[in-house]
Design a protein around this motif. Structure first.
Motif, PDB file in Angstrom:
ATOM      1  N   GLY A  55       0.809  -1.215   0.000  1.00 39.78           N
ATOM      2  CA  GLY A  55       0.000   0.000   0.000  1.00 39.78           C
ATOM      3  C   GLY A  55       0.836   1.256   0.000  1.00 39.78           C
ATOM      4  N   GLY A  56       0.234   2.358  -0.466  1.00 37.14           N
ATOM      5  CA  GLY A  56       0.948   3.631  -0.497  1.00 37.14           C
ATOM      6  C   GLY A  56       1.642   3.851  -1.825  1.00 37.14           C
ATOM      7  N   ALA A  57       2.292   5.021  -1.957  1.00 34.28           N
ATOM      8  CA  ALA A  57       3.052   5.336  -3.160  1.00 34.28           C
ATOM      9  C   ALA A  57       4.255   4.402  -3.262  1.00 34.28           C
ATOM     10  CB  ALA A  57       3.504   6.793  -3.119  1.00 34.28           C
ATOM     11  N   GLU A  58       4.888   4.393  -4.445  1.00 28.96           N
ATOM     12  CA  GLU A  58       5.962   3.423  -4.682  1.00 28.96           C
ATOM     13  C   GLU A  58       7.096   3.552  -3.673  1.00 28.96           C
ATOM     14  OE1 GLU A  58       9.126   2.017  -8.152  1.00 28.96           O
ATOM     15  OE2 GLU A  58       7.587   3.520  -8.606  1.00 28.96           O
ATOM     16  N   ASN A  59       7.581   4.769  -3.428  1.00 28.41           N
ATOM     17  CA  ASN A  59       8.677   4.949  -2.478  1.00 28.41           C
ATOM     18  C   ASN A  59       8.281   4.508  -1.074  1.00 28.41           C
ATOM     19  OD1 ASN A  59      10.558   5.792  -4.288  1.00 28.41           O
ATOM     20  ND2 ASN A  59      10.573   7.945  -3.654  1.00 28.41           N
ATOM     21  N   GLU A  60       7.050   4.835  -0.684  1.00 27.77           N
ATOM     22  CA  GLU A  60       6.547   4.431   0.628  1.00 27.77           C
ATOM     23  C   GLU A  60       6.475   2.911   0.721  1.00 27.77           C
ATOM     24  OE1 GLU A  60       2.257   4.561   2.895  1.00 27.77           O
ATOM     25  OE2 GLU A  60       2.865   6.323   1.726  1.00 27.77           O
ATOM     26  N   GLU A  61       5.990   2.286  -0.336  1.00 29.68           N
ATOM     27  CA  GLU A  61       5.876   0.830  -0.355  1.00 29.68           C
ATOM     28  C   GLU A  61       7.248   0.171  -0.256  1.00 29.68           C
ATOM     29  OE1 GLU A  61       4.336  -2.579  -3.471  1.00 29.68           O
ATOM     30  OE2 GLU A  61       3.346  -0.619  -3.465  1.00 29.68           O
ATOM     31  N   ARG A  62       8.237   0.741  -0.940  1.00 28.45           N
ATOM     32  CA  ARG A  62       9.581   0.153  -0.920  1.00 28.45           C
ATOM     33  C   ARG A  62      10.197   0.252   0.476  1.00 28.45           C
ATOM     34  NH1 ARG A  62       7.624  -1.730  -4.472  1.00 28.45           N
ATOM     35  NH2 ARG A  62       8.192  -1.763  -6.690  1.00 28.45           N
ATOM     36  N   VAL A  63       9.905   1.329   1.205  1.00 27.59           N
ATOM     37  CA  VAL A  63      10.414   1.456   2.573  1.00 27.59           C
ATOM     38  C   VAL A  63       9.773   0.406   3.465  1.00 27.59           C
ATOM     39  CG1 VAL A  63      10.480   2.940   4.614  1.00 27.59           C
ATOM     40  CG2 VAL A  63      10.990   3.888   2.364  1.00 27.59           C
ATOM     41  N   VAL A  64       8.469   0.221   3.346  1.00 31.81           N
ATOM     42  CA  VAL A  64       7.775  -0.802   4.129  1.00 31.81           C
ATOM     43  C   VAL A  64       8.357  -2.180   3.830  1.00 31.81           C
ATOM     44  CG1 VAL A  64       5.580  -1.979   4.508  1.00 31.81           C
ATOM     45  CG2 VAL A  64       5.633   0.513   4.314  1.00 31.81           C
ATOM     46  N   GLU A  65       8.545  -2.472   2.554  1.00 35.13           N
ATOM     47  CA  GLU A  65       9.071  -3.781   2.176  1.00 35.13           C
ATOM     48  C   GLU A  65      10.484  -3.991   2.707  1.00 35.13           C
ATOM     49  OE1 GLU A  65       8.723  -4.260  -2.033  1.00 35.13           O
ATOM     50  OE2 GLU A  65       6.552  -4.629  -1.957  1.00 35.13           O
TER      51      GLU A  65
END
Length: 323
Positions: free
Chosen positions: A146-156
């Protein structure tokens, strides 16, 4: 916790370590001290190695730009490791064998070896690779953090780090021979052998292997985002998302507390700087304040990921932790 003897008068022959590590292990790295031993005798270590190989990763001690950069500043090479599916490691095995051959009969304190021989962290990097591959499968299935791509990559990235923390914690409890396990694990993991063993054993007894894994994984996720020790509110949040039965509240509390034993410098400085260098400092800061795990869709995503990651090691867990 197993303590490697520190008294200088307790010394072990160098040849003993070489002989123990010279064991049949198809997936083991013969030029990394302790790697073959752990692939042979540590089920969690072996499971991650096989999963990494299955997902197409290779291990290399070749002198390449990636290898040099990893030795110099490993923190900033993770994205290149994942892109190239190449996990660099140091050939410390041939160095150690030459040392042994040149000093026949020499005996050294075990803790001296851990402190002075350069270690390898292929286990940790492999866990990142496995998590990255499983997250890729989930994206292909339409399941995203979920979230924008950069946000999603941080979560992952935080989820992958939490998986690496989890398997290193579980692997640290395996004690076939306490002394050799302590030395070889200390040379191939960020966590000391025997660390949190009793807490992890009690958690397995009361929560089961699957429940323990899920709780530990979610607790490490929060630990990687928090600056201090967990309070009752945070422990309750983690337990609720993990679906833990409150009748096991003591063991749940102990396991969550243990997960917050992550290196304070890593949590407070290394992780923020890592994301700042990647240009994702804002997204990381927002994630820390968002109570991400508490949102129902995010909690469901994390539990599904935990289930998929657990399947990567579940076949190796039975009897893995010695009494």
């Amino acid at each position: 916790m197993v303590n490697v003897p520190t008294k200088s008068e307790f010394r072990v022959p160098l040849e003993w370590f070489v002989e123990l590590d010279n064991c049949p292990s198809p997936e083991g790295l013969p030029d990394a001290v302790g790697d073959r031993y752990l692939c042979r005798h540590n089920p969690i270590f072996a499971a991650i190695r096989r999963a990494a190989l299955r997902y197409g990763y290779r291990f290399s001690a070749e002198d390449t730009p990636l290898w040099r950069d990893y030795q110099a500043f490993s923190l900033m090479t993770l994205h290149r490791i994942l892109e190239s599916k190449t996990i660099p490691y140091l050939d410390n095995g041939n160095c150690f064998r030459r040392l042994t051959e040149n000093h026949r009969g020499a005996r050294i304190p075990p803790d001296f070896l851990i402190r002075n021989l350069r270690s390898n962290h292929a286990f940790h990097e492999s866990a990142h690779g496995v998590a990255h591959a499983v997250l890729g499968q989930m994206r292909a299935d339409g399941r995203v953090a979920g979230g924008a791509e950069n946000e999603e990559r941080v979560v992952e990235a935080i989820l992958a780090e939490s998986f690496a923390n989890t398997v290193e914690a579980l692997g640290s409890t395996v004690q076939r021979q306490p002394l050799s396990d302590a030395v070889f694990y200390g040379l191939n993991s960020y966590m000391a052998a025997g660390k949190r063993k009793q807490t992890l054993m009690r958690a397995a007894e009361q929560l089961g292997d699957r429940g323990r894994f899920t709780l530990l994984f979610l607790a490490y996720f929060e630990a990687n985002l928090a600056a201090g020790a967990p309070d009752d509110e945070l422990r309750g949040r983690i337990a609720r998302v993990a679906g833990c039965d409150l009748e096991h509240s003591d063991v749940v509390k102990d396991l969550i507390n243990a997960s917050f034993g992550l290196n304070k410098g890593f949590r407070d400085e290394t992780t923020p700087i890592y994301f700042a260098l990647l240009g994702r400092e804002c997204e990381y800061g927002e994630l820390k304040e968002s109570r991400w795990l508490e949102q129902p869709d995010h909690g469901a995503f994390a539990r599904e990921l935990a289930e998929r990651l657990f399947s990567e090691i579940s076949g190796e867990l039975s009897g893995a932790i010695a009494s």
